[in-house]
Scaffold this motif. Structure first.
Motif, PDB file in Angstrom:
ATOM      1  N   GLU A  67       0.828  -1.200   0.000  1.00 29.17           N
ATOM      2  CA  GLU A  67       0.000   0.000   0.000  1.00 29.17           C
ATOM      3  C   GLU A  67       0.865   1.253   0.000  1.00 29.17           C
ATOM      4  O   GLU A  67       2.073   1.203   0.250  1.00 29.17           O
ATOM      5  CB  GLU A  67      -0.930  -0.018   1.217  1.00 29.17           C
ATOM      6  N   ASN A  68       0.239   2.399  -0.286  1.00 29.79           N
ATOM      7  CA  ASN A  68       0.943   3.672  -0.418  1.00 29.79           C
ATOM      8  C   ASN A  68       1.784   3.986   0.821  1.00 29.79           C
ATOM      9  O   ASN A  68       1.282   3.973   1.950  1.00 29.79           O
ATOM     10  CB  ASN A  68      -0.076   4.789  -0.652  1.00 29.79           C
ATOM     11  N   LYS A  69       3.070   4.242   0.600  1.00 31.81           N
ATOM     12  CA  LYS A  69       4.039   4.600   1.639  1.00 31.81           C
ATOM     13  C   LYS A  69       4.310   3.473   2.640  1.00 31.81           C
ATOM     14  O   LYS A  69       4.981   3.684   3.651  1.00 31.81           O
ATOM     15  CB  LYS A  69       3.591   5.865   2.387  1.00 31.81           C
ATOM     16  N   GLU A  70       3.813   2.281   2.361  1.00 34.29           N
ATOM     17  CA  GLU A  70       4.048   1.133   3.230  1.00 34.29           C
ATOM     18  C   GLU A  70       5.397   0.503   2.900  1.00 34.29           C
ATOM     19  O   GLU A  70       5.765   0.375   1.732  1.00 34.29           O
ATOM     20  CB  GLU A  70       2.931   0.109   3.045  1.00 34.29           C
ATOM     21  N   LYS A  71       6.133   0.086   3.905  1.00 36.37           N
ATOM     22  CA  LYS A  71       7.390  -0.611   3.680  1.00 36.37           C
ATOM     23  C   LYS A  71       7.109  -2.065   3.301  1.00 36.37           C
ATOM     24  O   LYS A  71       6.136  -2.652   3.791  1.00 36.37           O
ATOM     25  CB  LYS A  71       8.261  -0.545   4.930  1.00 36.37           C
ATOM     26  N   PRO A  72       7.964  -2.664   2.435  1.00 36.19           N
ATOM     27  CA  PRO A  72       7.717  -4.053   2.011  1.00 36.19           C
ATOM     28  C   PRO A  72       7.588  -5.030   3.170  1.00 36.19           C
ATOM     29  O   PRO A  72       6.712  -5.900   3.153  1.00 36.19           O
ATOM     30  CB  PRO A  72       8.944  -4.368   1.144  1.00 36.19           C
ATOM     31  N   LEU A  73       8.431  -4.895   4.196  1.00 39.79           N
ATOM     32  CA  LEU A  73       8.356  -5.800   5.338  1.00 39.79           C
ATOM     33  C   LEU A  73       7.020  -5.646   6.066  1.00 39.79           C
ATOM     34  O   LEU A  73       6.394  -6.641   6.448  1.00 39.79           O
ATOM     35  CB  LEU A  73       9.516  -5.539   6.301  1.00 39.79           C
ATOM     36  N   ASP A  74       6.594  -4.413   6.260  1.00 36.03           N
ATOM     37  CA  ASP A  74       5.303  -4.182   6.913  1.00 36.03           C
ATOM     38  C   ASP A  74       4.170  -4.772   6.087  1.00 36.03           C
ATOM     39  O   ASP A  74       3.206  -5.322   6.628  1.00 36.03           O
ATOM     40  CB  ASP A  74       5.066  -2.680   7.120  1.00 36.03           C
ATOM     41  N   ALA A  75       4.287  -4.671   4.760  1.00 38.49           N
ATOM     42  CA  ALA A  75       3.250  -5.195   3.881  1.00 38.49           C
ATOM     43  C   ALA A  75       3.148  -6.711   3.970  1.00 38.49           C
ATOM     44  O   ALA A  75       2.049  -7.265   4.018  1.00 38.49           O
ATOM     45  CB  ALA A  75       3.523  -4.780   2.433  1.00 38.49           C
ATOM     46  N   VAL A  76       4.293  -7.402   3.993  1.00 39.93           N
ATOM     47  CA  VAL A  76       4.246  -8.860   4.006  1.00 39.93           C
ATOM     48  C   VAL A  76       3.710  -9.377   5.340  1.00 39.93           C
ATOM     49  O   VAL A  76       2.991 -10.384   5.384  1.00 39.93           O
ATOM     50  CB  VAL A  76       5.630  -9.455   3.663  1.00 39.93           C
ATOM     51  N   ILE A  77       4.012  -8.676   6.427  1.00 39.79           N
ATOM     52  CA  ILE A  77       3.451  -9.068   7.729  1.00 39.79           C
ATOM     53  C   ILE A  77       1.952  -8.812   7.746  1.00 39.79           C
ATOM     54  O   ILE A  77       1.171  -9.666   8.194  1.00 39.79           O
ATOM     55  CB  ILE A  77       4.165  -8.303   8.861  1.00 39.79           C
ATOM     56  N   ARG A  78       1.526  -7.644   7.254  1.00 37.23           N
ATOM     57  CA  ARG A  78       0.091  -7.330   7.203  1.00 37.23           C
ATOM     58  C   ARG A  78      -0.666  -8.348   6.364  1.00 37.23           C
ATOM     59  O   ARG A  78      -1.732  -8.843   6.769  1.00 37.23           O
ATOM     60  CB  ARG A  78      -0.116  -5.922   6.631  1.00 37.23           C
ATOM     61  N   GLU A  79      -0.132  -8.676   5.186  1.00 37.30           N
ATOM     62  CA  GLU A  79      -0.813  -9.619   4.307  1.00 37.30           C
ATOM     63  C   GLU A  79      -0.894 -11.009   4.941  1.00 37.30           C
ATOM     64  O   GLU A  79      -1.901 -11.705   4.799  1.00 37.30           O
ATOM     65  CB  GLU A  79      -0.082  -9.699   2.959  1.00 37.30           C
ATOM     66  N   THR A  80       0.149 -11.418   5.647  1.00 32.12           N
ATOM     67  CA  THR A  80       0.139 -12.730   6.300  1.00 32.12           C
ATOM     68  C   THR A  80      -0.893 -12.767   7.425  1.00 32.12           C
ATOM     69  O   THR A  80      -1.626 -13.751   7.582  1.00 32.12           O
ATOM     70  CB  THR A  80       1.533 -13.070   6.843  1.00 32.12           C
ATOM     71  N   VAL A  81      -0.954 -11.692   8.192  1.00 33.70           N
ATOM     72  CA  VAL A  81      -1.959 -11.591   9.254  1.00 33.70           C
ATOM     73  C   VAL A  81      -3.361 -11.661   8.664  1.00 33.70           C
ATOM     74  O   VAL A  81      -4.236 -12.390   9.156  1.00 33.70           O
ATOM     75  CB  VAL A  81      -1.770 -10.279  10.054  1.00 33.70           C
TER      76      VAL A  81
END
Length: 211
Positions: free
Chosen positions: A68-82
């Motif tokens: 998502e906009n301004k999201e870091k890749p690591l934060d994105a992969v954790i969010r998507e996994t959750v």
């Protein structure tokens, strides 16, 4: 603004001293998770079969999704996994990154490697975007004999494309490219396309470090 050399240099310098470069071509960014899980003391890789409500439904892929906009890749992969696996962040441990993939169509895929812990695989209840989760033993992945196919990439230009403005016109030596498509076949699924390409790179890294 740019007629006087000194003024032009001062202006351009002030712009590019603080300019953050980005891709000229629009890049769609995705983060995926090569998630390992313990099943009866054996390391497995977790894949998901995509449900009918998402693009490429029926395909088998890694957990993950768009950044998502301004999201870091690591934060994105954790969010998507959750989100996709209905997990808590405490169930997710990321070790680091595998090789990223930049596809010819402008898709940039960040690849993270880690594990899912504190929950039994069969107790994971994915959301509606996932038809089901599939766990394949890591040793089976490493020993699998994949196949690979080449596809040439062709650019189709408009009928009114101005070849007359180009030296050598239609005979110009335009860039030619190709794409390699990998296929991994397991008892429960077929993995192909970008997921298979990422998997192939992951396997190569493991094998190269364990020679």
């Amino acid at each position: 603004m740019f007629n006087d050399y000194e003024d032009a240099i001062k202006n351009i310098k002030s712009i590019f001293e603080n300019h953050k470069p980005e891709s000229i071509k629009k890049i769609n960014k995705v983060a995926v998770f090569i998630a390992l899980i313990d099943i009866d003391g054996v390391a497995h890789i977790v894949f998901q079969k995509r449900s009918k409500i998402v693009n490429q439904s029926g395909d088998v892929s890694f957990i993950g999704g768009h950044i998502e906009n301004k999201e870091k890749p690591l934060d994105a992969v954790i969010r998507e996994t959750v989100e996709e696996c209905n997990l808590d962040t405490k169930n997710i441990s990321v070790f680091g990154e595998s090789n990223y993939l930049l596809n010819f169509n402008g898709l940039l895929m960040y690849v993270f490697v880690g594990q899912i812990t504190g929950i039994n695989f069969h107790d994971i209840k994915p959301n509606e975007e996932v038809e089901k989760l599939i766990a394949i033993p890591l040793e089976e992945v490493l020993s699998c004999k994949y196949t690979v196919y080449r596809s040439d990439i062709e650019i189709k230009r408009d009928e009114n494309f101005p070849y007359d403005l180009i030296e050598n016109g239609r005979s110009y030596n335009f860039l030619k490219s190709y794409e390699l498509t990998y296929f991994y076949q397991f008892k429960d699924c077929i993995i192909w396309g970008l997921t298979a390409k990422i998997l192939n790179s992951f396997v190569d890294i493991l094998k190269n470090y364990n020679k």
